[in-house]
Scaffold this active site. Sequence first.
Site, PDB file in Angstrom:
ATOM      1  N   ARG A   1      45.930  -9.327 -24.080  1.00 50.62           N
ATOM      2  CA  ARG A   1      46.733  -8.261 -24.664  1.00 50.62           C
ATOM      3  C   ARG A   1      46.375  -6.871 -24.147  1.00 50.62           C
ATOM      4  O   ARG A   1      47.238  -6.113 -23.746  1.00 50.62           O
ATOM      5  CB  ARG A   1      46.575  -8.215 -26.194  1.00 50.62           C
ATOM      6  CG  ARG A   1      47.550  -9.069 -26.937  1.00 50.62           C
ATOM      7  CD  ARG A   1      46.925  -9.517 -28.232  1.00 50.62           C
ATOM      8  NE  ARG A   1      45.809 -10.383 -27.904  1.00 50.62           N
ATOM      9  CZ  ARG A   1      45.940 -11.687 -27.694  1.00 50.62           C
ATOM     10  NH1 ARG A   1      47.081 -12.261 -27.856  1.00 50.62           N
ATOM     11  NH2 ARG A   1      44.912 -12.423 -27.339  1.00 50.62           N
ATOM     12  N   THR A   2      45.084  -6.525 -24.214  1.00 50.49           N
ATOM     13  CA  THR A   2      44.729  -5.145 -23.873  1.00 50.49           C
ATOM     14  C   THR A   2      45.104  -4.861 -22.417  1.00 50.49           C
ATOM     15  O   THR A   2      45.673  -3.815 -22.099  1.00 50.49           O
ATOM     16  CB  THR A   2      43.229  -4.903 -24.126  1.00 50.49           C
ATOM     17  OG1 THR A   2      42.937  -5.313 -25.454  1.00 50.49           O
ATOM     18  CG2 THR A   2      42.863  -3.444 -23.971  1.00 50.49           C
TER      19      THR A   2
ATOM     20  N   LYS B   1      27.243  -8.289  -3.496  1.00 46.44           N
ATOM     21  CA  LYS B   1      26.354  -8.018  -2.345  1.00 46.44           C
ATOM     22  C   LYS B   1      25.197  -7.117  -2.758  1.00 46.44           C
ATOM     23  O   LYS B   1      24.451  -6.622  -1.918  1.00 46.44           O
ATOM     24  CB  LYS B   1      27.135  -7.303  -1.244  1.00 46.44           C
ATOM     25  CG  LYS B   1      28.306  -8.075  -0.690  1.00 46.44           C
ATOM     26  CD  LYS B   1      28.936  -7.264   0.449  1.00 46.44           C
ATOM     27  CE  LYS B   1      30.282  -7.803   0.842  1.00 46.44           C
ATOM     28  NZ  LYS B   1      31.019  -6.850   1.680  1.00 46.44           N
TER      29      LYS B   1
ATOM     30  N   ARG C   1      37.135  -2.315 -19.134  1.00 47.42           N
ATOM     31  CA  ARG C   1      36.565  -3.218 -20.155  1.00 47.42           C
ATOM     32  C   ARG C   1      35.365  -3.908 -19.542  1.00 47.42           C
ATOM     33  O   ARG C   1      35.475  -4.509 -18.466  1.00 47.42           O
ATOM     34  CB  ARG C   1      37.588  -4.251 -20.591  1.00 47.42           C
ATOM     35  CG  ARG C   1      36.931  -5.393 -21.342  1.00 47.42           C
ATOM     36  CD  ARG C   1      37.899  -6.338 -21.938  1.00 47.42           C
ATOM     37  NE  ARG C   1      38.606  -5.730 -23.044  1.00 47.42           N
ATOM     38  CZ  ARG C   1      39.324  -6.421 -23.931  1.00 47.42           C
ATOM     39  NH1 ARG C   1      39.417  -7.731 -23.833  1.00 47.42           N
ATOM     40  NH2 ARG C   1      39.943  -5.822 -24.918  1.00 47.42           N
TER      41      ARG C   1
ATOM     42  N   HIS D   1      35.952  -0.520 -29.467  1.00 48.72           N
ATOM     43  CA  HIS D   1      37.268  -0.767 -28.876  1.00 48.72           C
ATOM     44  C   HIS D   1      38.196   0.325 -29.435  1.00 48.72           C
ATOM     45  O   HIS D   1      39.055   0.070 -30.287  1.00 48.72           O
ATOM     46  CB  HIS D   1      37.762  -2.165 -29.279  1.00 48.72           C
ATOM     47  CG  HIS D   1      38.873  -2.697 -28.440  1.00 48.72           C
ATOM     48  ND1 HIS D   1      39.699  -1.890 -27.681  1.00 48.72           N
ATOM     49  CD2 HIS D   1      39.322  -3.971 -28.250  1.00 48.72           C
ATOM     50  CE1 HIS D   1      40.597  -2.645 -27.057  1.00 48.72           C
ATOM     51  NE2 HIS D   1      40.383  -3.912 -27.378  1.00 48.72           N
TER      52      HIS D   1
HETATM   53  N1  ASP Z   1      40.801  -8.750 -28.517  1.00 45.59           N
HETATM   54  C1  ASP Z   1      39.771  -8.199 -29.355  1.00 45.59           C
HETATM   55  C2  ASP Z   1      38.641  -7.647 -28.521  1.00 45.59           C
HETATM   56  O1  ASP Z   1      38.756  -7.558 -27.316  1.00 45.59           O
HETATM   57  C3  ASP Z   1      39.293  -9.133 -30.396  1.00 45.59           C
HETATM   58  C4  ASP Z   1      38.670 -10.419 -29.933  1.00 45.59           C
HETATM   59  O2  ASP Z   1      38.416 -10.609 -28.737  1.00 45.59           O
HETATM   60  O3  ASP Z   1      38.422 -11.244 -30.814  1.00 45.59           O
HETATM   61  O4  ASP Z   1      37.640  -7.268 -29.071  1.00 45.59           O
END
Ligand code: ASP
Length: 315
Positions: free
Chosen positions: A60-61, A89, A110, A143
């Site tokens: 999703r993100t 490397k 991320r 987050h």
């Molecule tokens: N998608 C959310 C996160 O990245 C929640 C999860 O992974 O459970 O933290």
Amino acid sequence: MIRHQDILLANQFDREFLDHLYDITNKVRTIAKTNSGSLYLKKLLSDKRVMLYFSQPSTRTFMSFLNACQILGMSHSSIRDTTTSSEIKGESKLDSLRTLSSYVDLIIMRTPDAEFAEESASFLKKTRRPVPIINAGSGSKEHPTQALLDIYTLQRSFKNTGGISGKTILFCGDLSRGRTVKSLIKLLEKYDSVKIIQCAPDELQLARGFKSSNRLEEYLHEADAVYMTRIQDEYDKVKGETQRSYEGFKLTKDNIKLMKPNSIIMHPLPRRDEISSDIDDDPRAMYWRQCRNGMWTRVALIAYLFERDEDILKY
Ligand code: ASP
């Protein structure tokens, strides 16, 4: 109003910023409804390039940011697997980052490393290309953009019942390792008299002194929103440590009968079995709507970072 250059931690936002961001979000949604509006948005950042640097899994993100960037006409590139990059490397993560920053105008990141987004932002400030960083999830710590979309969802859901202030939010599941929970609680604390209840197994509770329970049914009737989470076993110190079943921490067709008729159910997703799929069509289920809200909030956030927010509001 302070202008944020990076988006790193939920605590950096105040109410004035949140209200401003949601004004932009609502305006963008209206603009996007027409063909001429969509074309306007598509030109807004067509001179900008973004890099999505995701070294931790995401559905999703990642897609939500990618689509948000496309709505704004940005060109994009991505790294999703650092085993195919020069880190293998022996290149340091900061050297890789410095390289990436020379190609793009924004990095959305991320990582499993809880501190890397903050470290990257302060490192880049000292270089000649201090491109903004958006933290799209940093280990089990934060987050912030999920919290932004969660507050937006709460605000829209409580539009006719007095807003977020004074509401009771019940968090359930793996709270100690849930980064979305930690970021959202920080934002909820910016609203008056929000009551937080945690329902989690002892070993997965938050250390802070919220009202706690081991039994989901105990407080369901009090909640205005129930925020469910999955067991985050990728953070198990010993593999398999949290693989036992958490039967008592699930929402079902039966126990949602205890919830108020105008309460809502949220989940950052992905879910496992903590929300039974036969309640997906209950009008209180907001988790699919959260996905969509996330994309629009991120459009607003990126436009804000490039100082196009006032243009949007004037459109
Ligand atoms: N998608 C959310 C996160 O990245 C929640 C999860 O992974 O459970 O933290």
